[in-house]
Design a protein around this motif. Structure first.
Motif, PDB file in Angstrom:
ATOM      1  N   SER A 161       4.403  10.436  -5.612  1.00  0.00           N
ATOM      2  CA  SER A 161       4.530  11.889  -5.507  1.00  0.00           C
ATOM      3  C   SER A 161       5.757  12.267  -4.684  1.00  0.00           C
ATOM      4  N   MET A 162       6.068  11.476  -3.652  1.00  0.00           N
ATOM      5  CA  MET A 162       7.256  11.742  -2.855  1.00  0.00           C
ATOM      6  C   MET A 162       8.516  11.543  -3.694  1.00  0.00           C
ATOM      7  N   ALA A 163       8.541  10.512  -4.526  1.00  0.00           N
ATOM      8  CA  ALA A 163       9.692  10.255  -5.394  1.00  0.00           C
ATOM      9  C   ALA A 163       9.881  11.408  -6.382  1.00  0.00           C
ATOM     10  N   ALA A 164       8.781  11.931  -6.909  1.00  0.00           N
ATOM     11  CA  ALA A 164       8.864  13.060  -7.833  1.00  0.00           C
ATOM     12  C   ALA A 164       9.452  14.283  -7.124  1.00  0.00           C
ATOM     13  N   GLU A 165       9.036  14.521  -5.883  1.00  0.00           N
ATOM     14  CA  GLU A 165       9.585  15.639  -5.107  1.00  0.00           C
ATOM     15  C   GLU A 165      11.080  15.479  -4.879  1.00  0.00           C
ATOM     16  N   LEU A 166      11.514  14.230  -4.687  1.00  0.00           N
ATOM     17  CA  LEU A 166      12.931  13.959  -4.445  1.00  0.00           C
ATOM     18  C   LEU A 166      13.760  14.020  -5.723  1.00  0.00           C
ATOM     19  N   GLY A 167      13.113  13.922  -6.879  1.00  0.00           N
ATOM     20  CA  GLY A 167      13.816  13.941  -8.149  1.00  0.00           C
ATOM     21  C   GLY A 167      14.184  12.564  -8.672  1.00  0.00           C
ATOM     22  N   ILE A 168      13.495  11.542  -8.192  1.00  0.00           N
ATOM     23  CA  ILE A 168      13.746  10.172  -8.658  1.00  0.00           C
ATOM     24  C   ILE A 168      13.130  10.013 -10.042  1.00  0.00           C
TER      25      ILE A 168
ATOM     26  N   ARG B  73       0.881  -1.167   0.000  1.00  0.00           N
ATOM     27  CA  ARG B  73       0.000   0.000   0.000  1.00  0.00           C
ATOM     28  C   ARG B  73       0.909   1.205   0.000  1.00  0.00           C
ATOM     29  N   GLY B  74       0.407   2.359  -0.246  1.00  0.00           N
ATOM     30  CA  GLY B  74       1.220   3.568  -0.128  1.00  0.00           C
ATOM     31  C   GLY B  74       1.550   4.183  -1.470  1.00  0.00           C
TER      32      GLY B  74
ATOM     33  N   VAL C 139       7.381   5.818   3.745  1.00  0.00           N
ATOM     34  CA  VAL C 139       6.161   6.238   3.055  1.00  0.00           C
ATOM     35  C   VAL C 139       5.342   5.017   2.640  1.00  0.00           C
ATOM     36  N   ILE C 140       6.019   3.970   2.207  1.00  0.00           N
ATOM     37  CA  ILE C 140       5.350   2.747   1.784  1.00  0.00           C
ATOM     38  C   ILE C 140       5.099   1.821   2.977  1.00  0.00           C
TER      39      ILE C 140
END
Length: 134
Positions: free
Chosen positions: A27-34, A21-22, A72-73
Motif C-alpha cells: 500500500s505504501m508503494a502504491a501511494e508513492l506511485g511505484i 514481514r511487512g 516499512v519492511i
C-alpha cells in the motif's frame, strides 16, 4: 537500478538470513506511485541474496521508495527474525511477547503478526486468567 525510457527498475535483496514481514509495503508503494512492485514471500525465511522487493518508477518515485520501503519492511521483519532466533534457542519453552501492546496502534497489528511469524506466542495462555467463583 537501471533506466528504461525514464523509468527505473530497483531491487532490494536480503544481506543475511532473515524473516520477511511487512505486507503494508504494497500500500505504501502504491501511494508513492511505484509500478509493478514485487515483494518477496511474506512470513518465510529469506537467505542472503533473496529478493525482498523490486519495482519500477520515475527517478523521484524510486528515490523516495528506496528511502521509505526498507523501513516499512525492516521493522516487522526485524521483529520476526528476533522472535525466530529466540524461539529456536529456547525450543523447550513457550516464548511469549506482549510488548506489541505498548506501541502505537498504527503498527501494533503488523508487529503482532511479526511475532507470530517468528514462532512466538502473543498470550501466556488462551484460557481466561480469571474465572468466576461460583
Amino acid at each position: 537500478m537501471r533506466s528504461i525510457l525514464n523509468l527505473y527498475v530497483f531491487h532490494k535483496v536480503s544481506g543475511e538470513r532473515d524473516f520477511l514481514r511487512g505486507r503494508s509495503s504494497e500500500s505504501m508503494a502504491a501511494e508513492l506511485g511505484i509500478a509493478q512492485l514485487l515483494v518477496g514471500p511474506g512470513g518465510q525465511e529469506l537467505h542472503a541474496g533473496s529478493l525482498v522487493f523490486s519495482g519500477t518508477g520515475d527517478a523521484e518515485t524510486v528515490t523516495k521508495a528506496e528511502e521509505i520501503l526498507p523501513g516499512v519492511i525492516g521493522r516487522p521483519s526485524g521483529v520476526a527474525s528476533a522472535a525466530a532466533a529466540f524461539t529456536q534457542k529456547t525450543q523447550r519453552l513457550k516464548v511469549v511477547c506482549g510488548a506489541w501492546k505498548k506501541v502505537d496502534r498504527a503498527v501494533s497489528k503488523e508487529l503482532r503478526q511479526a511475532v507470530i511469524t517468528g514462532g512466538a506466542e502473543l498470550r501466556i495462555t488462551d484460557e481466561p486468567f480469571i474465572s468466576s467463583l461460583g
